[in-house]
Scaffold this motif. Sequence first.
Motif, PDB file in Angstrom:
ATOM      1  N   SER A   6      -4.945  -8.661-139.302  1.00  0.00           N
ATOM      2  CA  SER A   6      -4.220  -9.049-138.100  1.00  0.00           C
ATOM      3  C   SER A   6      -5.248  -9.461-137.084  1.00  0.00           C
ATOM      4  O   SER A   6      -6.293  -8.835-136.960  1.00  0.00           O
ATOM      5  CB  SER A   6      -3.433  -7.872-137.556  1.00  0.00           C
ATOM      6  OG  SER A   6      -4.297  -6.877-137.072  1.00  0.00           O
ATOM      7  N   ASP A   7      -4.957 -10.528-136.405  1.00  0.00           N
ATOM      8  CA  ASP A   7      -5.928 -10.973-135.426  1.00  0.00           C
ATOM      9  C   ASP A   7      -5.206 -11.325-134.148  1.00  0.00           C
ATOM     10  O   ASP A   7      -4.685 -12.425-133.968  1.00  0.00           O
ATOM     11  CB  ASP A   7      -6.709 -12.163-135.971  1.00  0.00           C
ATOM     12  CG  ASP A   7      -7.914 -12.412-135.089  1.00  0.00           C
ATOM     13  OD1 ASP A   7      -8.876 -13.000-135.551  1.00  0.00           O
ATOM     14  OD2 ASP A   7      -7.866 -12.000-133.904  1.00  0.00           O
ATOM     15  N   VAL A   8      -5.150 -10.330-133.288  1.00  0.00           N
ATOM     16  CA  VAL A   8      -4.392 -10.459-132.050  1.00  0.00           C
ATOM     17  C   VAL A   8      -4.831 -11.672-131.244  1.00  0.00           C
ATOM     18  O   VAL A   8      -4.014 -12.439-130.743  1.00  0.00           O
ATOM     19  CB  VAL A   8      -4.550  -9.160-131.224  1.00  0.00           C
ATOM     20  CG1 VAL A   8      -4.062  -9.372-129.810  1.00  0.00           C
ATOM     21  CG2 VAL A   8      -3.779  -8.038-131.889  1.00  0.00           C
ATOM     22  N   GLN A  57      -5.155  -2.128-130.403  1.00  0.00           N
ATOM     23  CA  GLN A  57      -4.089  -2.972-130.966  1.00  0.00           C
ATOM     24  C   GLN A  57      -2.837  -2.916-130.090  1.00  0.00           C
ATOM     25  O   GLN A  57      -2.156  -3.915-129.902  1.00  0.00           O
ATOM     26  CB  GLN A  57      -3.736  -2.501-132.388  1.00  0.00           C
ATOM     27  CG  GLN A  57      -4.780  -2.852-133.449  1.00  0.00           C
ATOM     28  CD  GLN A  57      -4.376  -2.313-134.819  1.00  0.00           C
ATOM     29  OE1 GLN A  57      -4.213  -1.101-135.001  1.00  0.00           O
ATOM     30  NE2 GLN A  57      -4.219  -3.191-135.798  1.00  0.00           N
ATOM     31  N   ALA A  66       1.564  -3.786-138.162  1.00  0.00           N
ATOM     32  CA  ALA A  66       0.155  -3.465-138.452  1.00  0.00           C
ATOM     33  C   ALA A  66      -0.242  -2.140-137.801  1.00  0.00           C
ATOM     34  O   ALA A  66      -0.935  -1.320-138.411  1.00  0.00           O
ATOM     35  CB  ALA A  66      -0.759  -4.598-137.967  1.00  0.00           C
ATOM     36  N   THR A  98       4.690  -8.747-136.287  1.00  0.00           N
ATOM     37  CA  THR A  98       3.638  -8.548-137.290  1.00  0.00           C
ATOM     38  C   THR A  98       2.609  -7.539-136.790  1.00  0.00           C
ATOM     39  O   THR A  98       2.153  -6.662-137.533  1.00  0.00           O
ATOM     40  CB  THR A  98       2.946  -9.898-137.604  1.00  0.00           C
ATOM     41  OG1 THR A  98       3.944 -10.806-138.062  1.00  0.00           O
ATOM     42  CG2 THR A  98       1.879  -9.743-138.676  1.00  0.00           C
ATOM     43  N   GLN A  99       2.252  -7.652-135.513  1.00  0.00           N
ATOM     44  CA  GLN A  99       1.284  -6.702-134.944  1.00  0.00           C
ATOM     45  C   GLN A  99       1.855  -5.291-134.875  1.00  0.00           C
ATOM     46  O   GLN A  99       1.141  -4.319-135.109  1.00  0.00           O
ATOM     47  CB  GLN A  99       0.875  -7.138-133.523  1.00  0.00           C
ATOM     48  CG  GLN A  99       0.146  -8.459-133.490  1.00  0.00           C
ATOM     49  CD  GLN A  99      -1.061  -8.460-134.386  1.00  0.00           C
ATOM     50  OE1 GLN A  99      -1.873  -7.547-134.333  1.00  0.00           O
ATOM     51  NE2 GLN A  99      -1.171  -9.454-135.244  1.00  0.00           N
ATOM     52  N   ASP A 114       5.400 -13.111-134.414  1.00  0.00           N
ATOM     53  CA  ASP A 114       3.973 -12.768-134.424  1.00  0.00           C
ATOM     54  C   ASP A 114       3.734 -11.409-133.759  1.00  0.00           C
ATOM     55  O   ASP A 114       2.860 -10.646-134.187  1.00  0.00           O
ATOM     56  CB  ASP A 114       3.151 -13.857-133.713  1.00  0.00           C
ATOM     57  CG  ASP A 114       3.192 -15.183-134.470  1.00  0.00           C
ATOM     58  OD1 ASP A 114       3.397 -15.156-135.700  1.00  0.00           O
ATOM     59  OD2 ASP A 114       3.042 -16.239-133.832  1.00  0.00           O
ATOM     60  N   ILE A 129      -0.917  -5.973-128.131  1.00  0.00           N
ATOM     61  CA  ILE A 129       0.509  -6.335-128.171  1.00  0.00           C
ATOM     62  C   ILE A 129       1.031  -6.567-126.745  1.00  0.00           C
ATOM     63  O   ILE A 129       1.811  -7.495-126.508  1.00  0.00           O
ATOM     64  CB  ILE A 129       1.327  -5.246-128.897  1.00  0.00           C
ATOM     65  CG1 ILE A 129       0.886  -5.149-130.363  1.00  0.00           C
ATOM     66  CG2 ILE A 129       2.822  -5.556-128.824  1.00  0.00           C
ATOM     67  CD1 ILE A 129       1.524  -4.010-131.145  1.00  0.00           C
TER      68      ILE A 129
END
Lengths: 127, 127, 127, 127
Positions: free
Chosen positions: A10-12, B50, B73, B69-70, B66, B54
């Motif tokens: 995952s690449d924020v 993380q 994760a 997805t985070q 998207d 978000i």
Amino acid sequence: MVDAAITPPSDVDTLAAGGEHCSAHEATGHHGYAGDAQALQNRLRRIEGQVRGIQRLIDEDTYCIDVLTQVSAVKSALDRVAMLLLEDHLSHCVVGAAEAAATSGDATEVNEKVREAAVAIERLVKS
Amino acid sequence: MVDAAITPPSDVDTLAAGGEHCSAHEATGHHGYAGDAQALQNRLRRIEGQVRGIQRLIDEDTYCIDVLTQVSAVKSALDRVAMLLLEDHLSHCVVGAAEAAATSGDATEVNEKVREAAVAIERLVKS
Amino acid sequence: MVDAAITPPSDVDTLAAGGEHCSAHEATGHHGYAGDAQALQNRLRRIEGQVRGIQRLIDEDTYCIDVLTQVSAVKSALDRVAMLLLEDHLSHCVVGAAEAAATSGDATEVNEKVREAAVAIERLVKS
Amino acid sequence: MVDAAITPPSDVDTLAAGGEHCSAHEATGHHGYAGDAQALQNRLRRIEGQVRGIQRLIDEDTYCIDVLTQVSAVKSALDRVAMLLLEDHLSHCVVGAAEAAATSGDATEVNEKVREAAVAIERLVKS
């Protein structure tokens, strides 16, 4: 030193750059969650505080079962955020694309939005 | 302003105060995860980052899928933390109590440890 | 015709052939769940009936959301079975191996049992 | 004898009687999954066989960890069924209601379909 190997791909920062948009959002100039953005941010800030709280618990050598309870609580709080995002996606992106398809007769975008939603839901169920 | 109503019942500060201990930990003066505490903290700091990522995604009006997805994760990263804590609990608290029971003939503590672990696992499976 | 491609790797028949045992079971001549075997079978028979019920719902063209509710109910019922099996594994195999290690001084088996339990729990959390 | 107390509230027979329908289905005279009904039934029959396989494993006193692996496999197979049902619901019921709303200007049904889907997804995530 951060153990990068353990984190799911995952690449924020890359994502934040932009990427896909749905026509319903373009029409209004903002995403579906714009209205609820403050509520989402409040939840996320509280989650961030919970994660810091877990770090403190570990520093203080708290009983592992009590730490686990907190980890489960954070996961549940993230599920609430995910559900808000998902309901927003359905009522704005999917419904918007379906309405557009009703006019244009082209179902390409709506099919794609449904597919995306299904993939996101599956990922959520597995996480 | 924090929307407290949404959060699962959990009180980090109260828990941090102390609470239960298992005899294996008391013997060594620290919890089972003491050895891995740094690895856990690294993971938790990354998770905290993380969660902040978000928040930034929402500020930047990123496409909801998207963001989802985070969120998935982060949930998976929390599962890794939970598994490390749980394996530690099993190899230190449960096994320690079982060894003590082999000597003392009193299975009260080991039964309690197993019960606690089962409750924690069920909570994790549901979160 | 069965769509074999979709099923997770698992081979019931091979497993049934035998495989691993833990010393606690060998000592008593049966598995930890032997005492609860009837309760487990009752639950599994009921789950089997629920799965047949879902087939009937689809035959009868039931509203998809109502079918989904049943699928979630079966998953929760399976979680209960899993928790019973897991608690049994912890109180018999793990605790038994720990007690044996307390006498023999050899922790090889208990470490292996804990590792196996952790792998099984992770699989359960992800399923 | 069935241990009814353990099962989540669900009544297959009542549901099968009928209940809600969405206008997209009424228009075509069948549910969205009608096209995929055979694939769903194949999966469900295989799941039913897997559940019977688990009963056999317990009869044969199989090692608990191996039984747990099978339980997780069945849960994953049920998730696949749920995802097929859900994607169907989105592409038929939700999209159908959105298209109807585009013509009629009445968003009541589409909002209700989205809400129902969100509730079903949340239940699935928790199960």
